[in-house]
Each structure stands twice: as structure tokens, then as C-alpha cells.
Motif scaffolding. Structure first.
Motif, PDB file in Angstrom:
ATOM      1  N   VAL A 150       0.726  -1.025  -0.255  1.00 41.56           N
ATOM      2  CA  VAL A 150       0.469   0.036   0.582  1.00 41.56           C
ATOM      3  C   VAL A 150       0.891   0.805  -0.223  1.00 41.56           C
ATOM      4  CG1 VAL A 150      -1.292   1.449   1.518  1.00 41.56           C
ATOM      5  CG2 VAL A 150      -2.188  -1.196   1.026  1.00 41.56           C
ATOM      6  N   GLY A 183       1.358   3.875   1.366  1.00 41.35           N
ATOM      7  CA  GLY A 183       1.571   4.481   2.520  1.00 41.35           C
ATOM      8  C   GLY A 183       2.636   5.776   2.515  1.00 41.35           C
ATOM      9  N   PHE A 184       3.346   5.938   1.903  1.00 40.41           N
ATOM     10  CA  PHE A 184       4.711   6.915   1.878  1.00 40.41           C
ATOM     11  C   PHE A 184       4.554   8.356   0.715  1.00 40.41           C
ATOM     12  CE2 PHE A 184       9.162   8.441   1.249  1.00 40.41           C
ATOM     13  CZ  PHE A 184       9.371   8.521   2.660  1.00 40.41           C
ATOM     14  N   LEU A 217       1.308   8.659   0.291  1.00 35.30           N
ATOM     15  CA  LEU A 217       0.114   9.021   0.623  1.00 35.30           C
ATOM     16  C   LEU A 217       1.152  10.198   1.748  1.00 35.30           C
ATOM     17  CD1 LEU A 217      -2.668   7.063   1.583  1.00 35.30           C
ATOM     18  CD2 LEU A 217      -2.476   9.036   0.418  1.00 35.30           C
ATOM     19  N   TYR A 218       1.511  10.581   2.339  1.00 38.32           N
ATOM     20  CA  TYR A 218       2.037  10.774   3.588  1.00 38.32           C
ATOM     21  C   TYR A 218       3.437  12.103   3.073  1.00 38.32           C
ATOM     22  CZ  TYR A 218       5.906  12.530   6.678  1.00 38.32           C
ATOM     23  OH  TYR A 218       6.927  12.671   7.754  1.00 38.32           O
ATOM     24  N   MET A 256       0.847  14.874   1.825  1.00 38.13           N
ATOM     25  CA  MET A 256       0.246  15.351   2.793  1.00 38.13           C
ATOM     26  C   MET A 256       1.888  16.288   3.522  1.00 38.13           C
ATOM     27  SD  MET A 256       1.129  15.127   6.166  1.00 38.13           S
ATOM     28  CE  MET A 256       1.193  14.283   6.950  1.00 38.13           C
ATOM     29  N   LEU A 257       2.703  15.768   3.345  1.00 34.89           N
ATOM     30  CA  LEU A 257       4.338  16.567   3.813  1.00 34.89           C
ATOM     31  C   LEU A 257       4.408  17.869   3.312  1.00 34.89           C
ATOM     32  CD1 LEU A 257       5.819  16.542   6.008  1.00 34.89           C
ATOM     33  CD2 LEU A 257       7.601  15.672   4.040  1.00 34.89           C
ATOM     34  N   VAL A 313       1.834  20.757   3.472  1.00 37.03           N
ATOM     35  CA  VAL A 313       2.249  20.723   5.019  1.00 37.03           C
ATOM     36  C   VAL A 313       2.698  22.201   4.792  1.00 37.03           C
ATOM     37  CG1 VAL A 313       3.603  20.717   6.886  1.00 37.03           C
ATOM     38  CG2 VAL A 313       1.365  18.820   6.233  1.00 37.03           C
ATOM     39  N   GLN A 314       4.037  22.213   3.464  1.00 38.30           N
ATOM     40  CA  GLN A 314       4.496  22.579   2.846  1.00 38.30           C
ATOM     41  C   GLN A 314       4.260  23.777   1.941  1.00 38.30           C
ATOM     42  OE1 GLN A 314       8.023  19.820   2.119  1.00 38.30           O
ATOM     43  NE2 GLN A 314       8.687  19.468   4.406  1.00 38.30           N
ATOM     44  N   ILE A 346      -2.949   3.215  -6.214  1.00 38.02           N
ATOM     45  CA  ILE A 346      -4.070   2.387  -5.948  1.00 38.02           C
ATOM     46  C   ILE A 346      -4.870   1.708  -6.258  1.00 38.02           C
ATOM     47  CG2 ILE A 346      -5.923   3.033  -4.065  1.00 38.02           C
ATOM     48  CD1 ILE A 346      -4.519   4.739  -2.729  1.00 38.02           C
ATOM     49  N   PHE A 400      11.121   1.924   5.980  1.00 35.24           N
ATOM     50  CA  PHE A 400      11.311   3.428   5.139  1.00 35.24           C
ATOM     51  C   PHE A 400      12.408   3.740   5.652  1.00 35.24           C
ATOM     52  CE2 PHE A 400       6.434   1.925   5.050  1.00 35.24           C
ATOM     53  CZ  PHE A 400       6.205   2.037   3.722  1.00 35.24           C
ATOM     54  N   VAL A 446       5.644   7.097   9.105  1.00 30.23           N
ATOM     55  CA  VAL A 446       5.328   6.041   8.135  1.00 30.23           C
ATOM     56  C   VAL A 446       4.934   4.741   8.581  1.00 30.23           C
ATOM     57  CG1 VAL A 446       5.333   5.289   5.432  1.00 30.23           C
ATOM     58  CG2 VAL A 446       6.283   7.921   6.195  1.00 30.23           C
ATOM     59  N   MET A 482       1.323   2.967   8.742  1.00 30.33           N
ATOM     60  CA  MET A 482       1.162   1.736   7.922  1.00 30.33           C
ATOM     61  C   MET A 482       0.440   0.803   8.003  1.00 30.33           C
ATOM     62  SD  MET A 482       2.516   2.182   5.128  1.00 30.33           S
ATOM     63  CE  MET A 482       2.648   1.084   3.443  1.00 30.33           C
ATOM     64  N   LEU A 526      -3.120   2.144   8.160  1.00 27.03           N
ATOM     65  CA  LEU A 526      -4.182   3.399   6.780  1.00 27.03           C
ATOM     66  C   LEU A 526      -5.077   1.933   6.362  1.00 27.03           C
ATOM     67  CD1 LEU A 526      -0.968   4.153   4.766  1.00 27.03           C
ATOM     68  CD2 LEU A 526      -2.663   5.804   5.689  1.00 27.03           C
ATOM     69  N   THR A 566      -8.458  -0.420  -1.541  1.00 24.62           N
ATOM     70  CA  THR A 566      -8.290  -1.151  -2.840  1.00 24.62           C
ATOM     71  C   THR A 566     -10.311  -2.216  -2.831  1.00 24.62           C
ATOM     72  OG1 THR A 566      -7.331  -3.319  -1.545  1.00 24.62           O
ATOM     73  CG2 THR A 566      -6.373  -1.583  -3.461  1.00 24.62           C
ATOM     74  N   ILE A 575     -12.635   1.054  -4.738  1.00 25.23           N
ATOM     75  CA  ILE A 575     -12.337   0.652  -6.364  1.00 25.23           C
ATOM     76  C   ILE A 575     -12.993  -0.670  -6.892  1.00 25.23           C
ATOM     77  CG2 ILE A 575     -10.840   0.994  -8.178  1.00 25.23           C
ATOM     78  CD1 ILE A 575      -9.200   2.645  -6.209  1.00 25.23           C
ATOM     79  N   ALA A 577      -3.796  12.344   7.853  1.00 23.54           N
ATOM     80  CA  ALA A 577      -2.968  13.271   7.331  1.00 23.54           C
ATOM     81  C   ALA A 577      -2.784  14.717   7.480  1.00 23.54           C
ATOM     82  CB  ALA A 577      -3.506  13.297   6.235  1.00 23.54           C
ATOM     83  N   TYR A 614       3.271  20.834  10.671  1.00 29.46           N
ATOM     84  CA  TYR A 614       2.920  22.468  10.210  1.00 29.46           C
ATOM     85  C   TYR A 614       3.543  23.142  11.100  1.00 29.46           C
ATOM     86  CZ  TYR A 614       1.169  26.375   8.312  1.00 29.46           C
ATOM     87  OH  TYR A 614       1.005  27.655   7.730  1.00 29.46           O
ATOM     88  N   TYR A 638       7.023  23.227  12.316  1.00 28.50           N
ATOM     89  CA  TYR A 638       8.035  23.630  11.023  1.00 28.50           C
ATOM     90  C   TYR A 638       7.454  25.719  10.384  1.00 28.50           C
ATOM     91  CZ  TYR A 638       8.441  21.139   7.681  1.00 28.50           C
ATOM     92  OH  TYR A 638       9.049  19.639   6.431  1.00 28.50           O
TER      93      TYR A 638
END
Lengths: 144, 256
Positions: free
Chosen positions: A90, A92-93, A95-96, A99-100, A103-104, A121, B135, B198, B202, B205, B211, B214, B240, B248, B251
Motif C-alpha cells: 500500500v 503509504g509513503f 500518501l505521506y 500530505m507533507l 503542509v509545506q 491505488i 522505510f 510512515v 502503515m 492506513l 482497494t 474500487i 493526515a 506544520y 515548521y
């Protein structure tokens, strides 16, 4: 090479514990993580050699196919095998990162990564739909 | 063989309810209903299952109809229960158990509390930790993700009986994950907060929901496809949002 091998071990452990959270039946606990790692390997290889979306497609196809095969063998629903095994693939990275980027305040790259993630997906969903359609065609009136 | 409609309806209702409450697909619920009906030579049996409820109509002789509506409020994932219901419906269709025995078994499955549930917190932590390694994390990320996963799992269990469980548990999970990751990064200066966040996200999620949404739509189950897509979108976006707000702020304050 050694990194890929380590990744596969991490993938195995992660999906094993994920299957345990989801309370998967005890006799499936060795098969599902193995399928997850091989599926992840296929995903890695295809995305490195060909194209990322194709990698998601190929990895999911393998996982879903093995899920259907094990479902016949164990006489259990295919979801039990597919659900924990699909998790490492999936995006996930993606999606992250979407989002990141939001945010930026980097809307352009957020939309770009987001669209890419959605494509991935959808590729996964099409792979699963194709495999399950083929499985329904093949089974002889029996429910699994 | 003489069968009572009320018992049959009870069995069908409980089977479909357990499947839908424990993360089974809607088509599996519909197929189980049809399967049990066919095993008892029911003249007409029709059902519509959606993630939020199902309707069944049974007609033994084709003249009198019995209809049942059941609302599904709580949705968790328990693959073991789905498997057990599948086993019961299989045994029913082979006529190796009677309707009363099936009802008893289903009630037992429905009420069953998992004895190993206290270990689930640890499993959640370990799963997050290994995803963090996958990751691109290292030893420090592993242990941070382990502790974060355990905390998130314990906190989200507190929200379980709430009406909008999924929204609150996701948004708080996102907040906690990002807070811990940002703080550890700020104080140690040597971890990568991306892999922690992440890795911990995971397992939370809605991968299968996305899936399945869809896939349901492709199959033509439009209502359950849309319902699943909404659920997946809610979980993913609140996760998210929780994490995004924290990052945010980090930052804005200038933590990194």
C-alpha cells in the motif's frame, strides 16, 4: 543486495505482526508474511526495472493470486490471506509525501504526488479485481 | 425437512452481522446469505448488504415473505471470526450441523472476546517498528516507532466505544505519531522523522478499504463501493490532518 534481503525480512516481520493484530487464524501465520515478502520483492523489482505503477500492479497480482490459491487449499476466505499480505505494498509513503507537500505549501508537487499515489491505488484495485474475477470463473460453484 | 423461518432468519442475520462487523466484504455477506438459503432449498432469498447495514427477504414457499433489516454500527477487523462464520456456513450447507447448532455456534462466535487482546498492543508496536525499518529507519527509529506504536494502540483503544470512533482515533493517532517523531528528531538530531511517521501510519492506513472500494465499484456494488471509499477517505485524511497539523506547527515554530 544485502539491503533488499534485509527489506524482505523487515517486510516479513511487519506483516506477521500486522496479521497478529488482525487476529488471523494461527495456521495461516507463516504463509501470509511469506507471500507479503515475495509480493514486495516483485513490487521492488518491477518498479526498479519498469515503472512504479506497474510494480504496484504486479505485486498486488501476485499477492491476490496466492491469496486465492491458499483460500482453496485451506478452505478459508481469500481476504484472510490478502489483507495482511497487501499492507506492505500500500503506497503509504506516497500518501505521506502528499500530505507533507501540502503542509509545506507546495501545492503543485502535492497534486503531482497525490495523483501518482491515486494511480497506484487504482492499479492495485484493478489487479485485485482481475484476479478475483478469474478466481470466480475458475471455481466450480463452490464458495470459499 | 421442516425448518422454522425464525430460526433460519436468526442464523442468516447473525452470520451476515458478524461478517460485516469484523471487516468482511459486502459480497461475502451476500454470498453467505445466499449459500445458507440454497442449502435449505429456500424458494426465494434476496439480500442487499452495505457496510452500514443489510436487508434480507426470505420466502419459504414463494408466497409469504419475511424481511429483516439490520443496522451495522461498529466495524472492526477480526479475521478469525470471519473464518469461523465461513466454517459454519460450510457445515450448514453440508448438513453436518442443524440450524439450532449453527445458531449456538454463531452466538458463541459473536460474543467471543479475544483472550490475546492484551498482546495486540505489543504487536501493533512491533509492526510499526518493522515498517519504520522498511522505510529506511535504523536502530533509533526502530525503538521510537515501537514505543509510538504501543502508545497509539493504547490510546486508540480508549475511543473504541465512541460514536465517531474512526475519526477521533485516526486524528489522535496522527497527532501522537507526529508529536513523538518530531520531538525525538528535535532532541536527538540524528533520526529521520519520515520513516517513524510512515512506519507508524502503515498499520493504521485503510489499505484494504481503499482497494476494496474500487474493486466493489468495478464489480457493480456501487453503494458499498462509495461507502467504503468514504470510510477510507475519512480515515486517511484524518490521519493526515493529525500528523500534518503537528508538522506544520513544528515548521512554523522552527524546530527544523
Amino acid at each position: 543486495m544485502i539491503e533488499i534481503f534485509l527489506d524482505l525480512i523487515y517486510c516479513f516481520a511487519a506483516s506477521l505482526f500486522f496479521a497478529l493484530i488482525m487476529n488471523a487464524p494461527k495456521n495461516t501465520l507463516m504463509h501470509t508474511p511469506l507471500v507479503a515478502s515475495i509480493g514486495y520483492l516483485i513490487y521492488l523489482a518491477c518498479s526498479a526495472q519498469l515503472n512504479t505503477t506497474l510494480g504496484f500492479f504486479a505485486g498486488t497480482t501476485f499477492v491476490a493470486m496466492m491469496g486465492e490459491i491458499f483460500a482453496r487449499k485451506f478452505k478459508m476466505p481469500a481476504t484472510i490471506f490478502i489483507f495482511p499480505a497487501i499492507i506492505p505494498i500500500v503506497p503509504g509513503f506516497g500518501l505521506y509525501e502528499t500530505m507533507l507537500a501540502f503542509v509545506q505549501n507546495d501545492i503543485l508537487s502535492a497534486l503531482e504526488i497525490g495523483a501518482d499515489t491515486i494511480f497506484n491505488i487504482v492499479a492495485m484495485a484493478i489487479a485485485m479485481a482481475l484476479v478475483s474475477a478469474a478466481a470466480i470463473k475458475m471455481k466450480s460453484g463452490k464458495m470459499n | 425437512m421442516e425448518i422454522s423461518v425464525s430460526n433460519l432468519l436468526k442464523v442468516i442475520k447473525l452470520a451476515a452481522q458478524i461478517i460485516l462487523e469484523n471487516g468482511g466484504e459486502t459480497y461475502r455477506a451476500e454470498e453467505t446469505i445466499k449459500f445458507i438459503g440454497r442449502a435449505f432449498d429456500i424458494k426465494e432469498i434476496e439480500s442487499i448488504a452495505t457496510p452500514t447495514g443489510f436487508y434480507i427477504t426470505v420466502s419459504l414457499d414463494g408466497n409469504e415473505n419475511n424481511t429483516l433489516v439490520k443496522r451495522i454500527r461498529k466495524r472492526t477487523i477480526d479475521l478469525h471470526k470471519i473464518n469461523d462464520v465461513n466454517q459454519v456456513s460450510r457445515q450448514l450447507s453440508e448438513h453436518s450441523i442443524t440450524l439450532d447448532e449453527a445458531l449456538e455456534k454463531l452466538q458463541e462466535i459473536y460474543k467471543r472476546k479475544d483472550s490475546a487482546i492484551k498482546y495486540h498492543v505489543l504487536y501493533a508496536g512491533l509492526s510499526s517498528a518493522f515498517f519504520a525499518l522498511l522505510f529506511g529507519g535504523h536502530v533509533l527509529e526502530f525503538f521510537t516507532a515501537l514505543i509510538t506504536g504501543i502508545i497509539v494502540s493504547m490510546v486508540s483503544r480508549r475511543f473504541e466505544n465512541l460514536q465517531s470512533y474512526q475519526f477521533f482515533s485516526s486524528i489522535f493517532s496522527g497527532l501522537i505519531i507526529a508529536c513523538i517523531a518530531v520531538f525525538v528528531t528535535f532532541f536527538s538530531k540524528m533520526v529521520n522523522y519520515n520513516s517513524i511517521i510512515v512506519g507508524c501510519m502503515m498499520p493504521l492506513l485503510p489499505g484494504l478499504a481503499m482497494t476494496n472500494a474500487i474493486r466493489d465499484t468495478i464489480r457493480g456494488d456501487l453503494i458499498s463501493g462509495i461507502a467504503r471509499a468514504t470510510e477510507a477517505l475519512l480515515v486517511a485524511s484524518s490521519l493526515a490532518a493529525g500528523a500534518g497539523v503537528t508538522i506544520y506547527m513544528a515548521y512554523t515554530i522552527g524546530l527544523f
